[in-house]
Write a protein that holds these residues in place. Structure first.
Motif, PDB file in Angstrom:
ATOM      1  N   VAL A 165     -19.074  21.167-102.945  1.00  0.00           N
ATOM      2  CA  VAL A 165     -20.145  22.094-102.591  1.00  0.00           C
ATOM      3  C   VAL A 165     -19.608  23.508-102.807  1.00  0.00           C
ATOM      4  CG1 VAL A 165     -21.698  22.896-100.776  1.00  0.00           C
ATOM      5  CG2 VAL A 165     -21.050  20.470-100.888  1.00  0.00           C
ATOM      6  N   ASP A 166     -20.125  24.191-103.803  1.00  0.00           N
ATOM      7  CA  ASP A 166     -19.646  25.539-104.132  1.00  0.00           C
ATOM      8  C   ASP A 166     -20.493  26.560-103.379  1.00  0.00           C
ATOM      9  OD1 ASP A 166     -18.539  27.798-105.170  1.00  0.00           O
ATOM     10  OD2 ASP A 166     -18.784  27.241-107.276  1.00  0.00           O
ATOM     11  N   MET A 167     -19.970  27.028-102.241  1.00  0.00           N
ATOM     12  CA  MET A 167     -20.695  27.997-101.417  1.00  0.00           C
ATOM     13  C   MET A 167     -20.358  29.442-101.772  1.00  0.00           C
ATOM     14  SD  MET A 167     -22.954  27.108 -99.141  1.00  0.00           S
ATOM     15  CE  MET A 167     -22.895  28.564 -98.102  1.00  0.00           C
ATOM     16  N   ASP A 168     -19.511  29.656-102.753  1.00  0.00           N
ATOM     17  CA  ASP A 168     -19.138  31.002-103.163  1.00  0.00           C
ATOM     18  C   ASP A 168     -20.101  31.465-104.262  1.00  0.00           C
ATOM     19  OD1 ASP A 168     -17.965  33.368-104.041  1.00  0.00           O
ATOM     20  OD2 ASP A 168     -15.926  32.590-103.866  1.00  0.00           O
ATOM     21  N   ALA A 169     -20.813  32.536-104.004  1.00  0.00           N
ATOM     22  CA  ALA A 169     -21.830  33.012-104.952  1.00  0.00           C
ATOM     23  C   ALA A 169     -21.253  33.374-106.314  1.00  0.00           C
ATOM     24  CB  ALA A 169     -22.560  34.222-104.361  1.00  0.00           C
ATOM     25  N   GLN A 170     -19.947  33.627-106.386  1.00  0.00           N
ATOM     26  CA  GLN A 170     -19.340  33.915-107.687  1.00  0.00           C
ATOM     27  C   GLN A 170     -19.391  32.694-108.614  1.00  0.00           C
ATOM     28  OE1 GLN A 170     -15.612  36.453-107.420  1.00  0.00           O
ATOM     29  NE2 GLN A 170     -15.771  35.778-105.299  1.00  0.00           N
ATOM     30  N   GLY A 171     -19.427  31.496-108.040  1.00  0.00           N
ATOM     31  CA  GLY A 171     -19.550  30.278-108.839  1.00  0.00           C
ATOM     32  C   GLY A 171     -18.327  29.947-109.663  1.00  0.00           C
TER      33      GLY A 171
ATOM     34  N   HIS B 294     -23.072  35.061 -93.153  1.00  0.00           N
ATOM     35  CA  HIS B 294     -23.957  33.915 -92.943  1.00  0.00           C
ATOM     36  C   HIS B 294     -23.558  32.742 -93.832  1.00  0.00           C
ATOM     37  CE1 HIS B 294     -27.364  31.936 -91.302  1.00  0.00           C
ATOM     38  NE2 HIS B 294     -28.072  31.934 -92.410  1.00  0.00           N
ATOM     39  N   GLN B 295     -23.031  33.033 -95.021  1.00  0.00           N
ATOM     40  CA  GLN B 295     -22.547  31.943 -95.883  1.00  0.00           C
ATOM     41  C   GLN B 295     -21.428  31.166 -95.204  1.00  0.00           C
ATOM     42  OE1 GLN B 295     -22.597  34.878 -99.432  1.00  0.00           O
ATOM     43  NE2 GLN B 295     -22.058  32.911-100.322  1.00  0.00           N
ATOM     44  N   ILE B 296     -20.534  31.866 -94.538  1.00  0.00           N
ATOM     45  CA  ILE B 296     -19.448  31.202 -93.822  1.00  0.00           C
ATOM     46  C   ILE B 296     -20.003  30.383 -92.660  1.00  0.00           C
ATOM     47  CG2 ILE B 296     -17.516  31.616 -92.249  1.00  0.00           C
ATOM     48  CD1 ILE B 296     -16.660  31.715 -95.113  1.00  0.00           C
TER      49      ILE B 296
END
Length: 290
Positions: A51-57, A159-161
């Motif tokens: 699950v890639d939760m980092d917006a940088q991708g 909020h992502q964290i």
């Protein structure tokens, strides 16, 4: 590729542990460590959900996730779309395989790809139970996997964290043995202890993986002691990652370490040992939390 085959874990097993890879400081090799652990898990015969939760991708790219070529279609086929208002198990609709040629990876690694619009989730932070969105989206889907890796952005109070940690059982912290990175890892520990009761009462730090270690540098020797002091020796992986060319190529060329010859095999063997240590630590930490 000379990788020994291991049988998959048996069907009658405990639920797949959800492992968040995180550090408050960027540039410490967080995503590279995640990439190495993910491929090691696949080499061990384990079915891996990423699950890639980092917006940088960056992890999405490095695993060559098979996302739409048209830029205008990528957001809708990404985790950003799912987490707007997810139904139970909705993450399944965006899952794609790893794009490495070898079936050791392509048949065992499945990815929920990131997109830049993940950063917009901060606008929904005030909605009721919004931090539980990933947990809701994963419900019922993870039964098909042996381990779930969640790559987090280099944040602490975002909020992502909150979304990532609410869906996690344990955290694994890659940490460069330098002052800012060590302090960032310490802040992770402090927040878990401070906010566990409101964010995720079962969340725990499984351990720290020392990355980019240079044993001949006195400053790294000093900071190594500081890392051990955060929570004690048992929380620090005894295998320390050195900075190798194959590690750079893993990221730059979006390939598994074992595609890089002798140097890559040596680095991959290190990750194999780290993954073995990590799985034991996860078992210990989760049993203690139960």
């Amino acid at each position: 590729m000379a990788i020994p085959e291991y049988p998959p874990r048996p069907g009658d097993r405990q639920p797949a542990p959800h492992v968040a890879i995180c550090n408050h400081k960027g540039g410490v090799g967080k995503t590279g460590t995640a990439q190495g652990l993910i491929t090691s898990a696949a080499e061990a015969g384990h079915r891996v959900l990423v699950v890639d939760m980092d917006a940088q991708g960056n992890l999405t790219r490095r695993l060559r996730a098979r996302v739409p070529e048209a830029p205008e279609q990528r957001a809708a086929a990404s985790l950003a779309s799912v987490l707007q208002r997810p139904a139970l198990g909705e993450i399944e609709r965006i899952l794609v395989p790893c794009g490495y040629d070898d079936p050791v990876y392509s048949e065992r690694i499945t990815i929920a790809p990131a997109h830049l619009e993940l950063e917009l989730l901060s606008h929904t932070a005030g909605l009721a139970a919004s931090e539980k969105r990933l947990l809701r989206a994963l419900q019922g889907v993870t039964e098909d996997f042996d381990v779930v890796f969640i790559d987090c952005p280099p944040n602490l109070l975002s909020h992502q964290i909150d979304i990532a940690w609410s869906a996690s059982d344990v955290l694994v912290l890659p940490c460069e043995p330098e002052y800012d990175a060590v302090e960032a890892a310490r802040r992770i520990h402090e927040r878990v202890e401070r906010d566990r009761h409101t964010l995720n009462p079962d969340l725990a730090v499984a351990g720290i993986v020392v990355n980019r270690y240079r044993p001949n540098l006195k400053i790294h020797q000093k900071r190594e002691k500081d890392i051990y002091a955060i929570r004690g020796d048992e929380h620090v992986c005894p295998v320390k990652l050195h900075e190798l060319v194959s590690m750079k190529n893993q990221a730059e060329l979006a390939q598994p370490l074992r595609a890089d010859g002798t140097d890559g095999n040596a680095a991959a063997d290190q990750f194999r040992d780290i993954y073995a240590w990590m799985t034991k630590r996860i078992t210990t930490v989760m049993e203690n939390a139960a």
